[in-house]
Scaffold this motif. Structure first.
Motif, PDB file in Angstrom:
ATOM      1  N   ASP A  97    -134.964  96.488  14.961  1.00  0.00           N
ATOM      2  CA  ASP A  97    -133.562  96.059  14.860  1.00  0.00           C
ATOM      3  C   ASP A  97    -133.196  94.961  15.859  1.00  0.00           C
ATOM      4  N   GLY A  98    -134.186  94.413  16.548  1.00  0.00           N
ATOM      5  CA  GLY A  98    -133.906  93.339  17.500  1.00  0.00           C
ATOM      6  C   GLY A  98    -134.619  92.062  17.096  1.00  0.00           C
ATOM      7  N   GLU A  99    -134.730  91.148  18.030  1.00  0.00           N
ATOM      8  CA  GLU A  99    -135.446  89.900  17.762  1.00  0.00           C
ATOM      9  C   GLU A  99    -135.927  89.310  19.074  1.00  0.00           C
ATOM     10  N   VAL A 100    -136.849  88.357  18.962  1.00  0.00           N
ATOM     11  CA  VAL A 100    -137.398  87.672  20.131  1.00  0.00           C
ATOM     12  C   VAL A 100    -137.061  86.192  20.026  1.00  0.00           C
ATOM     13  N   GLU A 101    -136.512  85.629  21.096  1.00  0.00           N
ATOM     14  CA  GLU A 101    -136.201  84.204  21.144  1.00  0.00           C
ATOM     15  C   GLU A 101    -137.152  83.524  22.122  1.00  0.00           C
ATOM     16  N   ILE A 102    -137.866  82.505  21.646  1.00  0.00           N
ATOM     17  CA  ILE A 102    -138.844  81.797  22.480  1.00  0.00           C
ATOM     18  C   ILE A 102    -138.454  80.329  22.559  1.00  0.00           C
ATOM     19  N   SER A 103    -138.325  79.830  23.781  1.00  0.00           N
ATOM     20  CA  SER A 103    -138.056  78.398  23.982  1.00  0.00           C
ATOM     21  C   SER A 103    -139.132  77.833  24.909  1.00  0.00           C
ATOM     22  N   VAL A 104    -139.788  76.794  24.445  1.00  0.00           N
ATOM     23  CA  VAL A 104    -140.888  76.185  25.188  1.00  0.00           C
ATOM     24  C   VAL A 104    -140.395  74.928  25.901  1.00  0.00           C
ATOM     25  N   SER A 105    -140.783  74.783  27.147  1.00  0.00           N
ATOM     26  CA  SER A 105    -140.379  73.611  27.923  1.00  0.00           C
ATOM     27  C   SER A 105    -141.014  72.341  27.359  1.00  0.00           C
ATOM     28  N   THR A 106    -140.337  71.230  27.547  1.00  0.00           N
ATOM     29  CA  THR A 106    -140.871  69.931  27.120  1.00  0.00           C
ATOM     30  C   THR A 106    -141.905  69.453  28.132  1.00  0.00           C
ATOM     31  N   LEU A 107    -143.064  69.047  27.639  1.00  0.00           N
ATOM     32  CA  LEU A 107    -144.099  68.543  28.540  1.00  0.00           C
ATOM     33  C   LEU A 107    -143.673  67.233  29.192  1.00  0.00           C
ATOM     34  N   ASP A 108    -144.075  67.059  30.422  1.00  0.00           N
ATOM     35  CA  ASP A 108    -143.801  65.823  31.149  1.00  0.00           C
ATOM     36  C   ASP A 108    -144.413  64.645  30.377  1.00  0.00           C
ATOM     37  N   PRO A 109    -143.622  63.630  30.045  1.00  0.00           N
ATOM     38  CA  PRO A 109    -144.156  62.489  29.277  1.00  0.00           C
ATOM     39  C   PRO A 109    -145.258  61.732  30.012  1.00  0.00           C
ATOM     40  N   ARG A 110    -145.395  61.940  31.299  1.00  0.00           N
ATOM     41  CA  ARG A 110    -146.451  61.265  32.064  1.00  0.00           C
ATOM     42  C   ARG A 110    -147.812  61.924  31.857  1.00  0.00           C
ATOM     43  N   ILE A 111    -147.812  63.144  31.317  1.00  0.00           N
ATOM     44  CA  ILE A 111    -149.079  63.840  31.080  1.00  0.00           C
ATOM     45  C   ILE A 111    -149.820  63.182  29.921  1.00  0.00           C
ATOM     46  N   VAL A 112    -151.080  62.836  30.153  1.00  0.00           N
ATOM     47  CA  VAL A 112    -151.920  62.243  29.114  1.00  0.00           C
ATOM     48  C   VAL A 112    -152.686  63.373  28.428  1.00  0.00           C
ATOM     49  N   ILE A 113    -152.481  63.515  27.123  1.00  0.00           N
ATOM     50  CA  ILE A 113    -153.168  64.557  26.364  1.00  0.00           C
ATOM     51  C   ILE A 113    -154.436  63.952  25.761  1.00  0.00           C
ATOM     52  N   LYS A 114    -155.575  64.420  26.242  1.00  0.00           N
ATOM     53  CA  LYS A 114    -156.847  63.880  25.785  1.00  0.00           C
ATOM     54  C   LYS A 114    -157.185  64.423  24.403  1.00  0.00           C
ATOM     55  N   PRO A 115    -158.007  63.695  23.651  1.00  0.00           N
ATOM     56  CA  PRO A 115    -158.462  64.206  22.343  1.00  0.00           C
ATOM     57  C   PRO A 115    -159.267  65.486  22.519  1.00  0.00           C
ATOM     58  N   CYS A 116    -159.328  66.275  21.441  1.00  0.00           N
ATOM     59  CA  CYS A 116    -160.120  67.508  21.473  1.00  0.00           C
ATOM     60  C   CYS A 116    -160.653  67.770  20.072  1.00  0.00           C
ATOM     61  N   GLN A 117    -161.966  67.774  19.937  1.00  0.00           N
ATOM     62  CA  GLN A 117    -162.589  68.014  18.643  1.00  0.00           C
ATOM     63  C   GLN A 117    -162.747  69.519  18.374  1.00  0.00           C
ATOM     64  N   SER A 118    -162.692  70.329  19.435  1.00  0.00           N
ATOM     65  CA  SER A 118    -162.803  71.783  19.275  1.00  0.00           C
ATOM     66  C   SER A 118    -161.420  72.381  19.010  1.00  0.00           C
ATOM     67  N   PRO A 119    -161.372  73.557  18.369  1.00  0.00           N
ATOM     68  CA  PRO A 119    -160.078  74.219  18.190  1.00  0.00           C
ATOM     69  C   PRO A 119    -159.457  74.583  19.534  1.00  0.00           C
ATOM     70  N   LEU A 120    -158.190  74.330  19.683  1.00  0.00           N
ATOM     71  CA  LEU A 120    -157.505  74.687  20.921  1.00  0.00           C
ATOM     72  C   LEU A 120    -157.426  76.199  21.060  1.00  0.00           C
ATOM     73  N   VAL A 121    -157.392  76.646  22.317  1.00  0.00           N
ATOM     74  CA  VAL A 121    -157.275  78.074  22.621  1.00  0.00           C
ATOM     75  C   VAL A 121    -156.097  78.261  23.567  1.00  0.00           C
ATOM     76  N   ALA A 122    -155.278  79.271  23.280  1.00  0.00           N
ATOM     77  CA  ALA A 122    -154.137  79.585  24.152  1.00  0.00           C
ATOM     78  C   ALA A 122    -154.314  80.979  24.737  1.00  0.00           C
ATOM     79  N   ASN A 123    -153.849  81.154  25.955  1.00  0.00           N
ATOM     80  CA  ASN A 123    -153.815  82.482  26.559  1.00  0.00           C
ATOM     81  C   ASN A 123    -152.782  82.504  27.674  1.00  0.00           C
ATOM     82  N   ILE A 124    -152.442  83.711  28.109  1.00  0.00           N
ATOM     83  CA  ILE A 124    -151.500  83.897  29.215  1.00  0.00           C
ATOM     84  C   ILE A 124    -152.310  84.403  30.403  1.00  0.00           C
TER      85      ILE A 124
END
Length: 230
Positions: A48-75
Motif C-alpha cells: 500500500d506504499g511506494e518508493v520514490e527515487i531521485s538520482v543526482s545529476t552527474l558533474d558535467p566535467r566528468i568524462v564518461i569513457k566508452p565501455c564495450q562490456s555490460p555495465l554493472v551497478a552495486n551499492i
C-alpha cells in the motif's frame, strides 16, 4: 528485381551509416537512468506504499569513457538512510567506475489529521484521512488506515497534518462505559463495565465489572470493547 549496380549502391550507403554501439550510449543521462533502474529493482515497494527515487545529476566535467562490456551497478556501502551511493562499473581491459548519489524515499500510508483536533474530540471522516508520508519523518506507532478508528477519542491536541498514533488516541477511555467480553473455549459472556484506564487496540486496561464490582485486566479489542480470556 534489383540489378547488381543498384545493390552495390545500397550496400555502399549502408556502410556509410554511423555505427551505434553500446559505448555510444554512455552519456550522463544513460548513467543516471542506469542507476535509477538498478535501485528500482533492488528496493522492495511496501504494501500500500511506494518508493520514490531521485538520482543526482552527474558533474558535467566528468568524462564518461566508452565501455564495450555490460555495465554493472552495486551499492558498496550498507544503505542505512535515504542517501545511497551507487557504484557503476565497467570491466573492460581498462576498467573504470563512477559513483552517483541517489535519494530514496519510502512512502507509507499514514492516518493524519485534516484539521486541528482538540483533546477529547472524536475521530470521524471529517477530521482524518490516509495519505502517503516519508517513512523517515514518522515517529511512534502510526496507523495505516481508518478501520476501527472512527469513534476513537483524542488524548491530546493533534495539529493539522500530524500523524494519528496509538499514543494520542484511546479506543477505550478512562471513566467511560465499556462492554466486557469474557471468552473461553466453550462459551462467551458479555457484561457492562467502566474503564479505569485508557488504551488503544491491543493494550491491557483495567475495567470494573458493573454487576460484580470486581476489577479485571482486559485487552482492548475495539471502540469501548474489551476482552477477558478465561
Amino acid at each position: 528485381m534489383i540489378n547488381i549496380q543498384n545493390l552495390a549502391k545500397l550496400l555502399f550507403s549502408l556502410l556509410l551509416l554511423p555505427s551505434f554501439s553500446h559505448a555510444a550510449e554512455l552519456d550522463r543521462a544513460y548513467i543516471e537512468n542506469f542507476a535509477k533502474n538498478y535501485l528500482t529493482q533492488q528496493i522492495a515497494t511496501p504494501d500500500d506504499g511506494e518508493v520514490e527515487i531521485s538520482v543526482s545529476t552527474l558533474d558535467p566535467r566528468i568524462v564518461i569513457k566508452p565501455c564495450q562490456s555490460p555495465l554493472v551497478a552495486n551499492i558498496p556501502e550498507k544503505r542505512n538512510s535515504r542517501n545511497v551511493n551507487v557504484k557503476i562499473s565497467c570491466s573492460d581491459s581498462t576498467p573504470w567506475h563512477i559513483y552517483i548519489n541517489a535519494k530514496v524515499k519510502t512512502m507509507l500510508p499514514v492516518l493524519v489529521a485534516t484539521t486541528r483536533i482538540n483533546k477529547g474530540s472524536i475521530l470521524d471522516d471529517s477530521n482524518i484521512k490516509v495519505i502517503l508520508k516519508d517513512q523517515s519523518t514518522l515517529r511512534g506507532e502510526t496507523i495505516a488506515n481508518t478501520a476501527g478508528m472512527i469513534g476513537a477519542k483524542t488524548k491530546r491536541n493533534i495539529n493539522k497534518g500530524a500523524a494519528i498514533t496509538k499514543r494520542n488516541i484511546c479506543l477505550v477511555c478512562k471513566g467511560e462505559n465499556v462492554t466486557i467480553i469474557a471468552k473461553s473455549n466453550s462459551f462467551t459472556l458479555k457484561t457492562a463495565g467502566i474503564a479505569l484506564s485508557s488504551g488503544s487496540s491491543g493494550d491491557q486496561v483495567s475495567v470494573k465489572n458493573v454487576s460484580s464490582g470486581r476489577t479485571v485486566s482486559a485487552q482492548v479489542m475495539a471502540i469501548n470493547k474489551v476482552v477477558v480470556t478465561l
